[in-house]
Design an enzyme around this catalytic site. Structure first.
Site, short mmCIF file in Angstrom:
data_model
loop_
_atom_site.label_atom_id
_atom_site.label_comp_id
_atom_site.label_asym_id
_atom_site.label_seq_id
_atom_site.Cartn_x
_atom_site.Cartn_y
_atom_site.Cartn_z
N GLU A 82 -3.16 -7.83 7.56
CA GLU A 82 -3.56 -7.41 8.92
C GLU A 82 -4.59 -8.34 9.55
O GLU A 82 -5.29 -7.96 10.48
CB GLU A 82 -4.07 -5.97 8.86
CG GLU A 82 -2.95 -5.02 8.50
CD GLU A 82 -3.35 -3.56 8.50
OE1 GLU A 82 -4.46 -3.25 8.02
OE2 GLU A 82 -2.54 -2.73 8.95
N ARG A 93 0.85 -1.19 0.00
CA ARG A 93 0.00 0.00 0.00
C ARG A 93 0.89 1.24 0.00
O ARG A 93 2.10 1.15 0.22
CB ARG A 93 -0.94 0.01 1.21
CG ARG A 93 -0.23 0.16 2.55
CD ARG A 93 -1.24 0.31 3.68
NE ARG A 93 -0.58 0.35 4.98
CZ ARG A 93 -1.22 0.41 6.13
NH1 ARG A 93 -2.53 0.44 6.16
NH2 ARG A 93 -0.57 0.45 7.28
N GLU A 118 -2.42 8.66 7.09
CA GLU A 118 -1.05 8.64 7.63
C GLU A 118 -0.01 9.05 6.57
O GLU A 118 0.88 8.27 6.23
CB GLU A 118 -0.71 7.26 8.19
CG GLU A 118 -1.56 6.88 9.38
CD GLU A 118 -1.08 5.62 10.11
OE1 GLU A 118 -0.36 4.81 9.48
OE2 GLU A 118 -1.41 5.46 11.29
N GLU A 155 -7.09 6.16 15.60
CA GLU A 155 -6.80 4.73 15.54
C GLU A 155 -6.07 4.29 16.80
O GLU A 155 -5.12 4.94 17.24
CB GLU A 155 -5.86 4.40 14.37
CG GLU A 155 -6.48 4.42 13.01
CD GLU A 155 -5.45 3.97 11.98
OE1 GLU A 155 -4.54 3.18 12.31
OE2 GLU A 155 -5.55 4.43 10.83
#
Ligand code: GLA
Length: 664
Positions: free
Chosen positions: A347, A104, A143, A299
């Site tokens: 994840e 990603r 982020e 988060e």
């Protein structure tokens, strides 16, 4: 109102699951989800092809369930088709190796084609959903800078040259600022300048720091581009992007000005018994970035992570304690990565609000209980500027001080956090500030290792002392200007007069385990108690200052180590070394007394955390041993009047107390 929720990735699930998601969200007290963060390839399966039907349906479903949407712009992870057609949007490392798709965030922030594709996507999203009543916030990208801290691609090269030309105007100015006659680096044109790609030996430090500034600006430009598009669509909701605490690549002081609300991602390691203190630092930094607007914890993990070598679970109760720590330090919302644990992908072992093992789990029960408690919590005061102590934390200085070829290698963040941790252990509330910030109302400002000190910062710190404040400067401060050049006239050129000292030389202390004969520690004798200097022991002389402490033994035996200079009703302290953790605590306790600073609550063990938001004091027990606490007030969760109580392991209480005032 307290928000509660998490990242929601419905694109990973068949549509039949979505109604169950919404029902479970309601059961858990969820009020808001961040939607679509990594959904670019689902929204836009091919160039020019947009598929919004599924997103319409899921947003409507959430809305019917009374769940608000923090709508992501989905630009953090370009789909594989994008780099297949436009490989030039891929970033590179300093060796020219390309970061390929398959993970990603594989985009060069300066790539014109990446920006065009992102702009097209955001335009369509914003036009479609700006007026949707479910959408209460916009979540730009994700982020920024994470994974790929610095990009050295050809796109970055071209943009860096433009940025430098904007900054310097002429190449002669750049040559002057960067000192390029050193090692024959003189440039004839901006076209000869590169990002600091792999080179035989050390780069020009001025080039390194300008590349850092450029990178932070380039990432921020991406955010601003999306923000402008969202606003141009008529959207009126707050716009944000999620920060990562003290994240070196992005100067969040600068970024915070562009956020409507600060949001943060924070993952303390449950296996590290001190990680709650680093988390407290992160929360206080977030509050300090925009003090008058409550921030959101965007988060955190409900339980274990997947990305450390060993991913310890949170202890029973620890997730709630860490969540309430964020609330205690200014957050008005607690969200998680992620709502429902993924079945596939990198994840799948990362905990979620709704675990793969289902609802008969400790995690789910704790998630539901926390949602209910947050729902019961009344609105809390904003908590801006409750502290009378500030610690200076500065990104430019961080970039500059960690350049190679210095007297000693310093970890700036760790050094700042050492001061923070010492204050935290003494239950004194602290704000983080820039040297140029408005310091009105603080009694004590600590400025650890302010190596790069700009003129405005120096003037501001001087004014603070002249107006009655107390300032502590520490070794290796006021050494260079914004181009990482020594200023004419030695060191401490800006603040030497204020401090009443001059620095002759820096004097590295070798690591304690080094085999050589060099001195590794520099003990100090002073009224502040046990202090041992580490890393550096400067040779200073006191011109106007009073010597409070001296080095004992070693090459500096009897020389000044700790000084104070009175300026009007203010005082400027100087410490010519970097104290160890114990010494930092002793010194801080001494300065708190000198500056008349009291803890929020006194007499508690260091594993108990105390924080204030206005007249609300929060106490949290981060240890397994129950602790007695005395504070008179009203428990905001139970409504009871309390005087003293026992906090069990990971217990917490929010007490509205007339005793806790700013002048306490
Ligand atoms: C980051 C990302 C999330 C997720 C979590 C995992 O914070 O923003 O998408 O990967 O880490 O901890």
């Amino acid at each position: 109102m307290m928000q509660y929720g998490g990242d929601y990735n419905p694109e990973q699930w068949p549509e039949e699951v979505w109604p169950d998601d919404v029902a479970r969200m309601r059961e858990a007290g969820v009020t808001m989800v961040s939607l679509g963060i990594f959904a670019w390839s689902r929204i836009q399966p091919a160039e020019g092809v947009f598929n919004f039907g599924w997103l319409d349906r899921v947003i409507d479903l959430l809305h019917e369930g009374g769940i608000a949407v923090d709508l992501a712009t989905a630009t953090a992870s370009p789909p594989p088709w994008a780099s297949a057609i436009y490989p030039e949007l891929l970033p590179s490392d300093e060796n020219g190796a390309v970061y390929w798709p398959g993970s990603r965030q594989q985009f060069a922030p300066t790539s014109p084609v990446y920006r065009r594709l992102a702009a097209e996507l955001v335009t369509r999203l914003a036009e479609r959903y700006a007026a949707h009543p479910a959408v209460t916030m916009w979540h730009v990208n994700n982020e920024y800078g994470c994974h790929l801290n610095l990009d050295y691609s050809d796109a970055a090269r071209d943009a860096f040259r433009v940025w430098l030309e904007d900054r310097f105007g002429t190449i002669a100015e750049l040559n002057e600022a960067w000192g390029t006659y050193f090692w024959s680096q003189r440039y004839s044109s901006f076209a000869e300048v590169f990002p600091p790609r792999k080179a035989p030996y050390s780069h020009n430090p001025a080039q390194l720091i300008d590349f850092r500034r450029f990178t932070s600006d380039a990432l921020l430009e991406c955010y601003l581009m999306e923000k402008r598009i969202i606003r141009a669509s008529g959207a009126t909701q707050p716009i944000t992007t999620n920060f990562m605490g003290a994240f070196k690549p992005a100067d969040y002081w600068r970024w915070a000005q562009e956020m409507d609300v600060i949001t943060d991602d924070c993952y303390p390691d449950p296996n590290d018994p001190e990680s709650f203190r680093a988390a407290a630092f992160q929360r206080d930094l977030m509050r300090s970035l925009k003090p008058h607007v409550p921030w959101l914890l965007m988060e955190q993990a409900s339980n274990a992570l997947n990305w450390r070598p060993t991913n310890a679970p949170k202890a029973p109760g620890q997730m709630a304690a860490l969540s309430m720590q964020a609330v205690a330090r200014g957050a008005d919302g607690i969200l998680f990565f992620q709502w429902r644990q993924s079945r596939s992908g990198a994840e799948k072992f990362h905990s979620a609000m709704l675990p793969h093992a289902g609802t008969d789990t400790r995690t789910w029960r704790e998630v539901v209980a926390l949602g209910a408690e947050l729902g019961d919590l009344p609105d809390l005061p904003v908590g801006a500027r409750d502290a009378t102590v500030a610690i200076v934390f500065d990104w430019e200085n961080w970039w500059a001080i960690e350049s190679p070829d210095h007297p000693v290698v310093l970890d700036y963040l760790a050094l700042v956090q050492r001061w923070y941790a010492a204050a935290h252990r003494q239950h004194v509330q602290v704000d983080l500030v820039r040297a140029s910030a408005d310091l009105t109302g603080y009694r004590l400002v600590i400025a650890p290792q302010l190596y790069l000190l700009r003129d405005d910062g120096a003037a501001n710190l001087s004014d603070f002392v002249s107006s009655g404040g107390q300032l502590l400067m520490t070794a290796f401060s006021d050494v260079v200007d914004e181009f990482d050049r020594f200023r004419p006239g030695g060191y401490l050129t800006q603040l030497g007069g204020l401090l009443g000292v001059g620095v002759e030389d820096f004097g590295a202390l070798v690591p304690p385990d080094s085999a050589g004969p060099g001195q590794s520690q520099a003990p100090i004798s002073s009224p502040a108690g046990e202090i041992v200097g580490t890393l550096l022991a400067e040779e200073i002389h006191a011109s106007d200052a009073t010597i409070v402490g001296t080095f004992v033994g070693g090459r500096l035996n009897g020389r000044p180590a700790f000084t104070v200079n009175s300026v009007g009703s203010g005082r400027a302290w100087y410490l010519a070394t970097i104290p160890d953790a114990v010494g930092t605590g002793s010194l801080l306790a001494y300065l708190f007394t000198e500056a008349g600073i009291d803890p929020v609550l006194a007499g508690l063990p260091t594993s108990v955390e105390v924080a204030r938001r206005g007249d609300v004091v929060t106490v949290i027990n981060h240890d397994s041993t129950p602790v007695s606490v005395t504070v008179v007030g009203t428990d905001l969760l139970t409504g009871e009047n309390v005087e003293s109580f026992v906090l069990p392991a990971f217990g917490y209480r929010f007490i509205q107390s007339p005793e806790v005032s700013r002048e306490a």
